[in-house]
Write a protein that holds these residues in place. Structure first.
Motif, PDB file in Angstrom:
ATOM      1  N   ASP A   1      10.127   4.611  -3.348  1.00  0.00           N
ATOM      2  CA  ASP A   1      10.584   5.963  -3.010  1.00  0.00           C
ATOM      3  C   ASP A   1       9.632   6.632  -2.027  1.00  0.00           C
ATOM      4  O   ASP A   1      10.075   7.331  -1.098  1.00  0.00           O
ATOM      5  N   ALA A   2       8.330   6.437  -2.239  1.00  0.00           N
ATOM      6  CA  ALA A   2       7.344   7.053  -1.341  1.00  0.00           C
ATOM      7  C   ALA A   2       7.505   6.527   0.078  1.00  0.00           C
ATOM      8  O   ALA A   2       7.445   7.291   1.054  1.00  0.00           O
ATOM      9  N   TRP A   3       7.732   5.217   0.204  1.00  0.00           N
ATOM     10  CA  TRP A   3       7.919   4.656   1.541  1.00  0.00           C
ATOM     11  C   TRP A   3       9.254   5.087   2.150  1.00  0.00           C
ATOM     12  O   TRP A   3       9.324   5.390   3.352  1.00  0.00           O
ATOM     13  N   ASN A   4      10.299   5.113   1.356  1.00  0.00           N
ATOM     14  CA  ASN A   4      11.582   5.568   1.901  1.00  0.00           C
ATOM     15  C   ASN A   4      11.495   7.010   2.389  1.00  0.00           C
ATOM     16  O   ASN A   4      12.051   7.365   3.433  1.00  0.00           O
ATOM     17  N   ASN A   5      10.799   7.851   1.644  1.00  0.00           N
ATOM     18  CA  ASN A   5      10.634   9.240   2.058  1.00  0.00           C
ATOM     19  C   ASN A   5       9.815   9.337   3.340  1.00  0.00           C
ATOM     20  O   ASN A   5      10.158  10.098   4.253  1.00  0.00           O
ATOM     21  N   ARG A   6       8.750   8.549   3.421  1.00  0.00           N
ATOM     22  CA  ARG A   6       7.890   8.589   4.610  1.00  0.00           C
ATOM     23  C   ARG A   6       8.628   8.052   5.830  1.00  0.00           C
ATOM     24  O   ARG A   6       8.549   8.617   6.930  1.00  0.00           O
TER      25      ARG A   6
ATOM     26  N   ALA B   1       0.841  -1.192   0.000  1.00  0.00           N
ATOM     27  CA  ALA B   1       0.000   0.000   0.000  1.00  0.00           C
ATOM     28  C   ALA B   1       0.872   1.236   0.000  1.00  0.00           C
ATOM     29  O   ALA B   1       2.030   1.194   0.421  1.00  0.00           O
ATOM     30  N   ALA B   2       0.302   2.326  -0.450  1.00  0.00           N
ATOM     31  CA  ALA B   2       0.919   3.621  -0.212  1.00  0.00           C
ATOM     32  C   ALA B   2       0.644   4.029   1.229  1.00  0.00           C
ATOM     33  O   ALA B   2      -0.292   3.523   1.856  1.00  0.00           O
ATOM     34  N   PRO B   3       1.439   4.915   1.807  1.00  0.00           N
ATOM     35  CA  PRO B   3       1.104   5.408   3.143  1.00  0.00           C
ATOM     36  C   PRO B   3      -0.328   5.965   3.166  1.00  0.00           C
ATOM     37  O   PRO B   3      -0.702   6.778   2.336  1.00  0.00           O
TER      38      PRO B   3
ATOM     39  N   ARG C   1       8.502   4.013  -7.758  1.00  0.00           N
ATOM     40  CA  ARG C   1       7.881   5.189  -7.126  1.00  0.00           C
ATOM     41  C   ARG C   1       7.293   4.828  -5.766  1.00  0.00           C
ATOM     42  O   ARG C   1       7.367   5.634  -4.819  1.00  0.00           O
ATOM     43  N   SER C   2       6.700   3.637  -5.665  1.00  0.00           N
ATOM     44  CA  SER C   2       6.147   3.211  -4.382  1.00  0.00           C
ATOM     45  C   SER C   2       7.259   3.051  -3.347  1.00  0.00           C
ATOM     46  O   SER C   2       7.111   3.466  -2.186  1.00  0.00           O
TER      47      SER C   2
ATOM     48  N   SER D   1       1.778  -0.974  -5.664  1.00  0.00           N
ATOM     49  CA  SER D   1       0.583  -0.145  -5.479  1.00  0.00           C
ATOM     50  C   SER D   1       0.889   1.338  -5.529  1.00  0.00           C
ATOM     51  O   SER D   1       2.038   1.777  -5.391  1.00  0.00           O
ATOM     52  N   THR D   2      -0.171   2.097  -5.686  1.00  0.00           N
ATOM     53  CA  THR D   2      -0.196   3.534  -5.455  1.00  0.00           C
ATOM     54  C   THR D   2      -1.277   3.780  -4.403  1.00  0.00           C
ATOM     55  O   THR D   2      -1.783   2.840  -3.791  1.00  0.00           O
ATOM     56  N   THR D   3      -1.673   5.034  -4.207  1.00  0.00           N
ATOM     57  CA  THR D   3      -2.680   5.321  -3.184  1.00  0.00           C
ATOM     58  C   THR D   3      -4.006   4.643  -3.479  1.00  0.00           C
ATOM     59  O   THR D   3      -4.659   4.105  -2.576  1.00  0.00           O
ATOM     60  N   ARG D   4      -4.413   4.614  -4.755  1.00  0.00           N
ATOM     61  CA  ARG D   4      -5.736   4.091  -5.101  1.00  0.00           C
ATOM     62  C   ARG D   4      -5.694   2.999  -6.160  1.00  0.00           C
ATOM     63  O   ARG D   4      -6.744   2.577  -6.652  1.00  0.00           O
TER      64      ARG D   4
END
Length: 749
Positions: free
Chosen positions: A273-278, A55-57, A270-271, A145-148
């Motif tokens: 990267d999103a988790w690493n950033n979060r 999942a995305a955050p 991208r997913s 995944s992405t957010t949706r």
């Protein structure tokens, strides 16, 4: 150890990471995460009750492998067969799923129902990707995944007839358009808490020709479909799925916006990267690999809930399908939160590391009040009749106490006052037992179940509403609520030294047993709820006979035999079993009512006494494997406790902008704060033995108290703990050094 058999679970999906030094994954905290932590759970015994969510955050739709039914325990670590890959919105097996649908690749000729053997050796789980080989078919499945949205890459054996089953799980319909290689569906299953034409709409786009081969539902609403796939290379298929609670067109918009022409590897990247950033919001140093996996797995769980339920339409407006009104409404909306759990530590941690998100989530709960007339008590996705108290008040009070006010404060107060003064007119809203509480000053246990627990939580909630009223200049209302916040005194019996059930006529419920669960209490006993006075611990100390008596009572809780009476439950429930397995007397960390208790020693001038039990919980009741929790993880609360406690402080009373100092676990931790500020926490000689805080410095100046202000942390800087292997019993002992004592010009309300 909480679970002596933990050593049997030697194989972890993250075993490779455990062989690496922490520095080797610096900047890649997502790769420390093991989403399988907590998945070896059952109805009888919870070790997290989690599933491996890709999942995305705060993502709207999660994706998970499924070993069980469509709801309940979706994935059980000990299972040997996979039954599908599910789009899920489940916050807890106890609450069930909604809007779920699943897919399962297979080969022609497979017997029904479709399933496949798999092994953990051929399974890889990360927040941003799950991979596995379906042994029965030699099919490789990867999903990200992405957010949706979700994206799948399915690798079939060469020259084999490729099939895939799509299932909307009991309620809904699917439509196949072979000409556009698209499947559209609506998954309508839910467990309640919805209004109107509710359902998760989805659009699934294949990168290869598809053909419907199952026409058993021809002429009727189709709930499953089997497709024949013809991969261009004879083997690999990419499937992109967009979801929406608004419409199929919106699902297509979400898919176009979040995935578009990107291939699987690009979305996965991208997913990640999103988790690493979060997950970069906290960087720990000096931790063992096992501690790194445990810490970042907890941080991952913390960032999953509440779930985003809003979407962005083609005009760029933020909108949502409201489970409260059954209409598409403007603005933010979130779902899947049990506030009885999360008010304690999840929202206080969010207020420190991401106050903007905290404000957005509160705006979502205010929208729920506008659309449904009440704040939710358990949102999944809308009103659910579960647990006690009305704790959105705590979220709002805590945010305002910390200067977070980017929401409609007047409407927030109106919702808080409604909870505090109006009897609920439907299930899942308001305070059950409010009428006699207003009349008697307590909830009578001969009229309302779990009455004493309700009294205690109503008193704390009244205090929270009072803080909101004070923040908006409603001093008269605040004064009345502050008087009501003292109602906890009405259910304390000094003759037995515990909170207990009280009848309407004022007499005490007989017989009394401190270890009896249920009855006047919720998922606990008098041992657990007698500490539930978060907003007035000094008053509770007075009721219990002063500092020494209070400390002795805390000691007695930890030293007592872990006995229990089954009470009105009529059987041993899993929380009882987990308390015994924890091996800490009557302290039941596997359930939330006691999460603040080990920090209460500081209020009686003996903070050193909390160090041993806090360290024991951190080291023994959490871990990096499938048995990594000692109870229900519950939307991030169990994780947030661990995060706070390893950092060295804890929010005993949300709504009070301060944190009680405990026993830091790591040599150094850096918290990334808003506005490019950082907070560095240093404990230079911390070790297994060196656990007693003997002094604290903030930006080089001594801090002569056993707690710290929120503003002091939020400003950034350097907090340095001095620790030793023996306690300094003078540290934090003076009355003016105790939480949350302040000077007269900043007096505690």
């Amino acid at each position: 150890m909480c679970f002596p058999y933990r050593v049997k679970l030697a194989r972890l999906s993250c075993v490779a990471f455990l062989l690496l030094g922490p520095a080797s994954l610096a900047g890649n905290n997502a790769d420390w995460v093991n989403p399988l932590v907590g998945t070896d759970s059952t109805f009888e015994f919870s070790q997290g009750n989690t599933y491996p969510a890709v999942a995305a955050p705060h993502g709207m739709t999660f994706w998970t492998p499924r070993t069980g039914d469509h709801t309940g325990w979706i994935y059980q670590y000990g299972a040997t067969r996979l039954r599908g890959f599910q789009a899920t919105h489940q916050p807890s097996p106890w609450m069930g799923d909604y809007g779920q649908f699943s897919l399962m690749p297979f080969l022609e000729g497979a017997p029904l129902p479709i399933s496949s053997a798999y092994s953990h050796e051929e399974e890889s789980a990360h927040p941003y990707e799950y991979r596995v080989r379906l042994a029965d078919f030699d099919i490789g499945v990867a999903m990200t995944s992405t957010t949706r949205c979700g994206v799948f890459r399915i690798d079939y054996p060469d020259a084999q007839p490729c099939r895939i089953l799509l299932d909307v799980c009991e309620a809904g319909e699917v439509e196949v358009d072979a000409s556009t290689r698209t499947v559209r569906g609506t998954a309508r299953t839910n467990q309640g808490g919805v209004e109107g034409d509710f359902g998760c709409r989805f659009v699934a786009d294949f990168d290869c020709p598809i053909e419907l081969v199952d026409d058993s539902h021809k002429g009727n609403a189709r709930r499953t479909c089997v497709l024949r796939l013809r991969p261009s290379d004879g083997r690999s298929v990419t499937l992109k799925i967009g979801t929406s609670f608004i419409s199929h067109d919106q699902a297509a918009t979400n898919l176009r916006r979040e995935v578009g022409a990107s291939n699987y590897d690009q979305v996965r990247s991208r997913s990640r990267d999103a988790w690493n950033n979060r997950l970069a919001c906290i960087q720990i140093e000096g931790a063992t690999p096992h501690q790194c996996v445990t810490f970042y797995s907890c941080l991952y769980r913390f960032f999953l809930f509440p779930r985003i339920l809003h979407e962005v339409d083609d005009n760029g407006a933020t909108v949502h399908y409201s489970p409260y009104s059954g209409r598409v409404e403007p603005g933010e909306m979130y779902a899947d939160n049990g506030f009885w759990d999360t008010f304690r530590a999840v929202y206080p941690l969010l207020s420190l590391i991401d106050p903007d998100l905290n404000a957005s989530i509160i705006r979502g709960w205010i929208n729920a009040y506008r659309e449904g007339g009440w704040f939710p008590k358990w949102a999944s996705p809308g009103y659910r009749d579960c647990m006690i108290g009305t704790h959105v008040e705590s979220l709002i009070a805590d945010a305002l106490s910390k200067g977070i006010d980017d929401f409609d404060v007047d409407t927030a107060l109106a919702g808080c006052l409604r909870d505090a003064t109006v009897v609920g007119d439907k299930l899942g809203v308001g305070r059950r037992g409010l009428a006699p509480y207003l009349e008697l000053g307590y909830v009578p246990c001969d009229e309302v179940g779990e009455a004493t627990a309700r009294t205690l939580e109503f008193a704390y909630d009244d205090w929270c509403v009072a803080q909101v009223a004070l923040a908006t200049g409603r001093d008269q209302a605040a004064a009345a609520l502050l008087r009501r916040a003292q109602n906890y005194r009405n259910v304390f019996d000094s003759r037995v030294g515990f909170m207990r059930g009280r009848l309407r006529d004022g007499s005490w419920r007989e017989p009394f047993a401190a270890d009896e669960w249920g009855g006047p209490f919720t998922e606990g006993s008098a041992w657990h709820y007698s500490w539930s006075v978060l907003h007035d611990v000094p008053g509770l100390i007075g009721l219990m006979g002063g500092d020494h008596a209070f400390i002795d009572k805390l000691d007695a809780m930890l030293d007592a035999d872990p006995t229990f009476g089954i009470g009105h439950y009529g059987r041993e429930i899993h929380e009882m079993t987990e308390m015994v397995a924890g091996g800490m007397g009557q302290y039941a960390h596997g359930n939330q009512p006691v999460h603040h208790v080990l920090y209460l020693y500081s209020f009686a001038g003996a903070p050193w006494k909390g160090a041993d039990p806090i360290r024991r919980v951190v080291d023994e009741l959490y871990g990096p494997g499938p048995d990594g929790y000692c109870g229900d993880e519950d939307n991030g609360q169990m994780s947030a406790w661990y995060l706070f406690s390893t950092l060295g402080f804890y929010p005993v009373c949300p709504g009070e902008p301060g944190y009680v100092i405990g026993s830091p676990r790591f040599e150094r931790a850096t918290i990334r704060l808003p506005e490019k500020k950082t907070l560095v926490l240093e404990t230079p000689n911390v070790s297994d033995a060196n656990r007693y805080v003997t002094g604290v410095e903030l930006n080089g100046l001594p801090l002569s108290r056993s707690w710290i202000e929120h503003d002091e942390l939020a400003a950034g800087g350097r907090l340095r703990f001095a620790v030793a292997d023996q306690p300094d019993k003078a540290y934090g002992q003076r009355p003016d050094a105790r939480p949350f004592e302040r000077s007269e010009d900043n007096a505690r309300r």
